[in-house]
Design an enzyme around this catalytic site. Structure first.
Site, PDB file in Angstrom:
ATOM      1  N   HIS A  40       0.835  -1.197   0.000  1.00 51.56           N
ATOM      2  CA  HIS A  40       0.000   0.000   0.000  1.00 51.56           C
ATOM      3  C   HIS A  40       0.872   1.250   0.000  1.00 51.56           C
ATOM      4  CE1 HIS A  40      -3.790  -2.278   1.511  1.00 51.56           C
ATOM      5  NE2 HIS A  40      -3.714  -2.231   0.200  1.00 51.56           N
ATOM      6  N   HIS A  72       0.189  -8.947   1.379  1.00 51.70           N
ATOM      7  CA  HIS A  72      -1.001  -9.132   2.219  1.00 51.70           C
ATOM      8  C   HIS A  72      -1.579 -10.542   2.154  1.00 51.70           C
ATOM      9  CE1 HIS A  72      -1.053  -4.793   0.949  1.00 51.70           C
ATOM     10  NE2 HIS A  72      -1.063  -4.672   2.252  1.00 51.70           N
ATOM     11  N   CYS A  94       3.881 -12.012   2.993  1.00 50.36           N
ATOM     12  CA  CYS A  94       4.745 -11.824   4.153  1.00 50.36           C
ATOM     13  C   CYS A  94       4.705 -13.079   5.031  1.00 50.36           C
ATOM     14  CB  CYS A  94       4.269 -10.616   4.962  1.00 50.36           C
ATOM     15  SG  CYS A  94       5.127 -10.438   6.542  1.00 50.36           S
ATOM     16  N   HIS A 122      -9.596  -4.845   4.979  1.00 46.42           N
ATOM     17  CA  HIS A 122      -8.175  -4.908   4.622  1.00 46.42           C
ATOM     18  C   HIS A 122      -7.859  -6.250   3.945  1.00 46.42           C
ATOM     19  CE1 HIS A 122      -3.799  -4.847   4.969  1.00 46.42           C
ATOM     20  NE2 HIS A 122      -3.892  -3.556   5.217  1.00 46.42           N
ATOM     21  N   GLU A 124      -5.287  -8.128   3.927  1.00 45.74           N
ATOM     22  CA  GLU A 124      -4.645  -9.127   4.781  1.00 45.74           C
ATOM     23  C   GLU A 124      -5.676  -9.855   5.636  1.00 45.74           C
ATOM     24  OE1 GLU A 124      -2.065  -9.381   8.824  1.00 45.74           O
ATOM     25  OE2 GLU A 124      -1.491  -7.760   7.464  1.00 45.74           O
ATOM     26  N   SER A 216      -2.348   2.768   3.438  1.00 38.85           N
ATOM     27  CA  SER A 216      -1.609   1.773   4.210  1.00 38.85           C
ATOM     28  C   SER A 216      -2.137   1.667   5.632  1.00 38.85           C
ATOM     29  CB  SER A 216      -0.116   2.154   4.250  1.00 38.85           C
ATOM     30  OG  SER A 216       0.560   1.416   5.245  1.00 38.85           O
TER      31      SER A 216
END
Length: 238
Positions: A40, A72, A94, A122, A124, A216
């Site tokens: 982001h 994400h 990640c 979001h 993630e 972000s």
């Protein structure tokens, strides 16, 4: 005027890794795509686009070549769909997000009620919930936690960039909502370090400037924790 820089700042390991992997694909002969923005940060996304690594919103937009899974993460169905299309997959999720995904899956596999602390929209958080079969209750605030009904067993997984201060407050509420609470504190170390550094600095200065993508979650959280200690804070992008 004195300008001070927080002791811990800059991209975390997971973001650096994802960007490096995306930059590496730019060296290939075939076209590379990221499924959604790799991170982001619009300026980094544009820089990659200039090098031929283009962000798309769905696999349908990719005729062939290479797809990069962003930091994400995504749900398991995306991997299957990419394989069926014959796309070469570069997984830049990640590692901390990967752990959160697997922890969420384990909670559901153990027949516990899953609670995910994080932002509902979001990517993630969406990816974590997808690995749990979309069975998680997503909690953004203390107010959300208060309305959860009492359950026998509860497992908690946390968005890696979630505020550690809000985490502690919400866990205090959830402890009263179950007989057996299992907490996976999946806030990554880099996030904690940056939040701690930002808070310490915000207590000592007249003005905080947080630099990063307006979209972000991580950067927004840094600005939020600075404001929470009463320091005037500006979030800027360029």
């Amino acid at each position: 005027m004195e300008i001070r820089i927080a002791e811990n700042c800059g991209f975390c390991y997971g973001v650096k890794r994802a960007v490096a992997m995306a930059q590496k694909t730019a060296e290939n002969d075939f076209t590379s795509y990221t499924l959604g923005p790799i991170i982001h940060n619009p300026q980094v996304v544009q820089s990659l686009a200039d090098d031929g690594v283009r962000a798309v919103n769905s696999l349908e937009e990719i005729p062939d070549g290479q797809v990069i899974i962003r930091s994400h993460g995504v749900g398991p169905a995306i991997y299957k769909e990419a394989e069926d299309k014959g796309l070469d997959v570069v997984d830049a999720t990640c590692p901390h997000v990967k752990k959160a995904q697997q922890d969420a899956k384990s909670v559901v596999d153990d027949n516990m009620t899953l609670v995910i602390l994080g932002e509902k929209k979001h990517p993630e958080v969406i990816s974590i919930n997808l690995w749990a079969g979309n069975k998680g209750i997503i909690v953004e605030s203390e107010k959300d936690a208060e309305i959860i009904p009492f359950v026998e067993n509860m497992g908690v997984v946390v968005q890696t960039t979630f505020s550690q201060f809000k985490f502690q407050s919400i866990i205090g509420i959830l402890e009263k909502k179950t007989k057996n609470l299992k907490v996976f504190k999946t806030i990554c170390t880099a996030t904690q370090e940056r939040q701690n550094s930002a808070v310490e600095l915000a207590k000592e200065v007249n003005l905080m400037i947080v630099i990063g993508g307006k979209n972000s979650g991580n950067t927004n959280r840094l600005a939020e924790v600075c404001r929470d200690v009463g320091c005037t804070t500006y979030h800027i992008e360029t």
